[in-house]
Design an enzyme around this catalytic site. Sequence first.
Site, mmCIF file in Angstrom:
data_model
loop_
_atom_site.group_PDB
_atom_site.id
_atom_site.type_symbol
_atom_site.label_atom_id
_atom_site.label_comp_id
_atom_site.label_asym_id
_atom_site.label_seq_id
_atom_site.Cartn_x
_atom_site.Cartn_y
_atom_site.Cartn_z
ATOM 1 C CE1 TYR A 70 41.414 51.337 4.172
ATOM 2 C CE2 TYR A 70 41.712 49.221 3.094
ATOM 3 C CZ TYR A 70 41.019 50.408 3.226
ATOM 4 O OH TYR A 70 39.940 50.674 2.412
ATOM 5 C CG ASP A 119 48.629 55.849 4.575
ATOM 6 O OD1 ASP A 119 47.971 54.842 4.242
ATOM 7 O OD2 ASP A 119 48.094 56.942 4.842
ATOM 8 C CE LYS A 140 41.354 57.818 7.968
ATOM 9 N NZ LYS A 140 40.036 57.163 8.003
#
Length: 427
Positions: free
Chosen positions: A144, A239, A267
């Site tokens: 994702y 990623d 994050k």
Amino acid sequence: MNRVESEKLFAEALKYIPGGVNSPVRAFRAVGGNPFFVNRASGSKLWDVDGNELIDYVLTWGPAILGHAHPKIIAAVKAAADRGTSFGIPNPLEVTMARLICERVPSVKKVRMTSSGTEACMSAIRLARGFTGRDNIIKFDGCYHGHVDSLLVRAGSGALTFGHPDSAGVPASFTRHTLVLPFNDAEAVKACFAANPNTIAGIIVEPVPGNAGLYLPQPGYLEFLSEITRANGALLILDEVMTGFRLARGGAQERFGITPDLSCFGKVIGGGLPVGAFGGRAEIMDCLAPLGPVYQAGTLSGNPIAMAAGLANLEALGTDAPYQLLEERGAQLEAGLKAAAKSAGVPVTLNRCGSMFCAYFTGAPVHNVSDAMRSDRDRFKRFFQGMLEEGIYLAPSQFESGFISTAHTAGDIERTVAAAAKVMRGL
Ligand code: KE4
């Protein structure tokens, strides 16, 4: 567990917010019941609006690596806020953040801030296409990369949780250039490059996929991806929105010794505020406007308060000590959960990488999303609810990774393991 106030809030939320949540995975649809509402958080703990205390293993999906409301982050945010909330003009903290990322991650020679991981990944693939002049992008099923139209194809996280990894509203033409392959399968990648010569701009991959639970790259797999992209004039985009600055000071690429062409972050670098970033080789990054032809922008990119929070997080992660502590806590939790499952006679595959983990309810190994799909989701659901009743908040989906912070004590882990032993006996 008394949830009266949370239920009232959820009923109210449903009137105004689709599904009552601002992000689907929060809705508890995969585990039953309704989400609780948080009143406050500190360290490893959450307190909901009914006063229930929970040990938190979601940590706002990764950012709270030092635990919630870390004093240095709170102080940095307050000090920055006193100077204004946003300028839309360069501010000094953007330079400090960019320099720190480049110092910590040697593959990143230039970096641009965004306001989410989705933006970072979307921008990185646009840049890869602009730099190479090629259209096709390889991604892996179960991974994702945010809700980017062209990457919402057999995606992980909430898309997988709700069983629609190919979202409605994305025209087939938008995903025509997205080639989806199984993770950990080198032959599939070789065949894809052979079948699409000189048309693949790059591979985007979570180095340690954390959006179908958690599984690890097979030995040599990431090195293989680096070699095959280089051999074919394509770019390797790691990623690291989830793994960056969590799996090592320099992220998964440091842990696994990989040098990608581009990396995406989020994050942890925001310390709980909205931040993403993408960076890499200077000759690639210099293709971005205003220098080059690849356009990318953002009103709040490099926001001073978000930079202050992210810098406070990263500055506390400047030595190996926090990573050694995260490894100790992760090993303690792994050993405890494995022992609990064994004593209860419940088949569990516990995957872990540093402070990221996932307990799959299957006796078989899990190396990719197909393996993950074989887990017993009803058993996971009962485990999740049982642990919640014991005051332990796990990710509300079998297809999410759990996280540990430096604020989790050995006592927290012991309490978690004892709760798991009790709950597993009843599964
Ligand atoms: P955001 O746009 O949510 O900041 O980042 C997207 C993203 C990109 N890449 C990776 C590897 C990610 O894990 C994410 C977001 N992670 C999910 C948790 N699996 C966010 C939780 C949510 O969607 O509410």
